[in-house]
Design a protein around this motif. Structure first.
Motif, short mmCIF file in Angstrom:
data_model
loop_
_atom_site.label_atom_id
_atom_site.label_comp_id
_atom_site.label_asym_id
_atom_site.label_seq_id
_atom_site.Cartn_x
_atom_site.Cartn_y
_atom_site.Cartn_z
N LYS A 1 0.84 -1.05 -0.30
CA LYS A 1 0.42 -0.21 -0.29
C LYS A 1 0.39 0.85 0.23
N ASN A 2 0.33 2.43 -0.63
CA ASN A 2 1.36 3.49 -1.08
C ASN A 2 -0.51 4.80 -1.20
N GLY A 3 -0.41 5.00 0.18
CA GLY A 3 -1.45 5.85 0.16
C GLY A 3 -2.51 5.56 -0.25
N ASN A 4 -3.58 5.74 -1.47
CA ASN A 4 -4.21 5.32 -1.31
C ASN A 4 -4.21 4.61 -2.35
N VAL A 5 -3.49 3.98 -3.01
CA VAL A 5 -3.37 3.05 -3.31
C VAL A 5 -2.91 1.67 -3.56
N ALA B 1 -6.89 1.66 -7.26
CA ALA B 1 -7.13 2.82 -6.27
C ALA B 1 -8.00 2.57 -4.96
N MET B 2 -7.97 3.38 -3.70
CA MET B 2 -8.96 2.69 -2.92
C MET B 2 -9.21 4.69 -2.94
N GLU B 3 -10.72 4.04 -2.90
CA GLU B 3 -11.32 5.39 -2.41
C GLU B 3 -12.22 5.71 -0.61
N TYR B 4 -12.71 6.18 -0.73
CA TYR B 4 -12.92 6.37 0.92
C TYR B 4 -14.54 7.17 0.47
N LEU C 1 -13.74 3.62 4.17
CA LEU C 1 -13.48 2.66 2.77
C LEU C 1 -14.63 2.19 1.98
N ASN C 2 -14.46 2.69 0.53
CA ASN C 2 -15.71 2.23 -0.09
C ASN C 2 -15.78 2.08 -1.12
N ILE D 1 -12.05 -0.43 -3.94
CA ILE D 1 -11.09 -0.55 -3.87
C ILE D 1 -11.04 -1.45 -5.69
#
Length: 221
Positions: free
Chosen positions: A83-87, A101-104, A109-110, A112
């Protein structure tokens, strides 16, 4: 009309447990139920291990995840990640690499990789189902239906049929109902049919006025 064995239908949902006889290596992590709604609902599973391994749609259950068996038999859906930040940078055992990409949403966490995700905590020990659950799904020209009737004494009945429609011709085939037993542990269900077919799958439960269960990639309402 031609009679089909139910096992031919059920292989779309379950992985035969005979190849999963090796003892799973304990591995901790988080299991996510994934959903994707583009042109219809798609369902999947993602396990992110604390040790930096991952598995998409595990074939050998998740209590615990058998990383060795997944690497050997499911390399196209398993590998390592950082994991690196939101990636999330992933490398599949097959060699393919991707960035997810991870989105919140409001700090939670919403998504992936574009899939909505919901962490799973597993069903209670000795959990039993009660009722009839059916699912319909399509593969090419073939439409299949499966119905599981679960009883709270740990027994079940499986019935189903398959329809082939090429536009020019069509046919429907069904098999006689088969009986078996089931055991649920966390998010894993083991099914033993009276005909000797043994299966293992990932399972989740969706409560509500019309409850549904998720078995591998199918929603049974």
């Amino acid at each position: 009309m031609k009679v089909l064995g139910l096992f031919c239908i059920s292989i779309l949902l379950f992985s035969c447990s005979s190849s999963a006889s090796k003892a799973p290596a304990p591995s901790k992590g988080t299991l996510y139920l994934q959903s994707y709604i583009v042109g219809g609902l798609r369902i999947g599973w993602l396990w992110l291990g604390d040790d930096g391994t991952f598995v998409r749609d595990p074939k050998f259950g998740v209590d615990p995840v058998n990383t060795a068996m997944e690497k050997e038999h499911n390399a196209a859906n398993a590998g390592t990640y950082t994991k690196n930040g939101n990636v999330i940078a992933v490398t599949y055992y097959s060699g393919k690499k991707e960035n997810w990409a991870m989105e919140y949403d409001k700090g939670k966490l919403n998504t992936i990789d574009g899939w909505f995700v919901a962490p799973q905590t597993g069903l209670p020990a000795n959990y039993k189902l009660e009722g009839k659950f059916s699912a319909n799904f399509h593969i090419g020209y073939v439409s299949k239906q499966q119905t599981y009737t679960f009883n709270n004494d740990g027994t079940l009945t499986l019935s189903g049929q398959a329809t082939i429609n090429t536009g020019a011709a069509g046919a429907t085939a069904s098999g006689s109902a088969q009986k078996g037993t089931y055991v649920i542990k966390g998010n894993t269900i083991n099914i033993r049919m009276a005909n000797g077919d043994n299966s293992i799958a990932v399972i989740g439960f969706l409560p509500g006025a019309k409850p549904a269960i998720i078995i591998n990639n199918a929603m049974f309402k």
